[in-house]
Design a protein around this motif. Structure first.
Motif, PDB file in Angstrom:
ATOM      1  N   PHE A  29       0.776  -1.240   0.000  1.00 35.22           N
ATOM      2  CA  PHE A  29       0.000   0.000   0.000  1.00 35.22           C
ATOM      3  C   PHE A  29       0.811   1.296   0.000  1.00 35.22           C
ATOM      4  O   PHE A  29       0.301   2.329  -0.409  1.00 35.22           O
ATOM      5  N   ASP A  30       2.051   1.263   0.471  1.00 36.57           N
ATOM      6  CA  ASP A  30       2.832   2.511   0.466  1.00 36.57           C
ATOM      7  C   ASP A  30       4.325   2.215   0.610  1.00 36.57           C
ATOM      8  O   ASP A  30       4.892   2.342   1.696  1.00 36.57           O
TER       9      ASP A  30
ATOM     10  N   LEU B  67      -3.403   4.236   6.841  1.00 32.03           N
ATOM     11  CA  LEU B  67      -4.820   4.351   7.212  1.00 32.03           C
ATOM     12  C   LEU B  67      -5.301   5.797   7.091  1.00 32.03           C
ATOM     13  O   LEU B  67      -6.422   6.044   6.643  1.00 32.03           O
TER      14      LEU B  67
ATOM     15  N   LYS C 140      -6.265   6.588   3.707  1.00 30.41           N
ATOM     16  CA  LYS C 140      -7.532   5.968   3.288  1.00 30.41           C
ATOM     17  C   LYS C 140      -8.740   6.682   3.894  1.00 30.41           C
ATOM     18  O   LYS C 140      -9.790   6.785   3.272  1.00 30.41           O
TER      19      LYS C 140
ATOM     20  N   HIS D 267      -9.598  10.057   4.957  1.00 27.96           N
ATOM     21  CA  HIS D 267      -9.173  11.454   4.905  1.00 27.96           C
ATOM     22  C   HIS D 267      -9.855  12.337   5.945  1.00 27.96           C
ATOM     23  O   HIS D 267      -9.313  13.362   6.342  1.00 27.96           O
TER      24      HIS D 267
END
Length: 195
Positions: free
Chosen positions: A68-69, A145, A148, A150
């Motif tokens: 994811f990152d 997280l 995801k 915001h």
């Protein structure tokens, strides 16, 4: 090149100093950071090496970071994943050899030891994070997280993340120190400020 090497060495030292600070906080017995508290609770309950357990859990948490990152990954990530837990074990071994535990029977000594250990831990964590050489999986996942969700500020996500670690540790060990709770309350703001 020399500057980059200095930053790498500084990051390495800061991660080892985090382990040193945690080893002192263990003797103070008023709590550690939430992630260490959870891992110590699990390692002690199942009678396994703290260093080995921390590496194992870090590897598991590393997998979603890869997916994811990947920007969160660097040599500092590896330093943190491997060296914090084993540094705690090495310094704890040294303290046990010196038989210092009886000094911590006095509350004044525990508090006097706790304050510089806490300052060292927070300063070392700040140096390691500000080096931008990668983030530990436990620290990286709240950032993912936050990306995801915001609407929820990072500091609240980090607080909830730390609370989850505390709940797991408390469920296993049945006790939690004041330092652990304080770190959960303020670590998210500190990390957000440094990052």
């Amino acid at each position: 090149m020399k500057r980059q090497l200095k930053i790498i060495i500084l990051t390495l030292i800061s991660v080892i100093m985090m382990g040193f600070a945690i080893s002192v906080l263990n003797f103070v017995n008023l709590g550690t950071d939430p992630f260490t508290y959870m891992n110590l609770s699990i390692a002690n309950h199942f009678d396994i090496s703290f260093g080995n357990w921390q590496v194992f859990l870090n590897i598991l948490m590393f997998i979603p970071v890869i997916f994811f990152d990947r920007r969160q990954i660097g040599i500092g990530t590896i330093f943190n994943m491997v060296l914090v837990g084993y540094s705690v074990e090495v310094f704890t071994y040294l303290w046990n050899m010196l038989s210092i535990e009886h000094f911590f029977d006095i509350m004044a000594v525990r508090i006097l030891a706790m304050i510089p250990a806490l300052i060292l831990f927070i300063f070392s964590a700040a140096v390691y994070m500000s080096a931008n050489l990668g983030t530990a999986p436990y620290d990286a996942l709240p950032f993912i997280l936050a990306g995801k969700f915001h609407r929820l500020p990072f500091k609240y996500i980090r607080f909830l993340w730390d609370c989850l670690a505390i709940l797991i540790g408390f469920f296993i060990s049945g006790k939690v120190g004041i330092v652990t709770i304080a770190m959960a309350l303020f670590m998210g703001q500190t990390v957000a400020f440094v990052k």
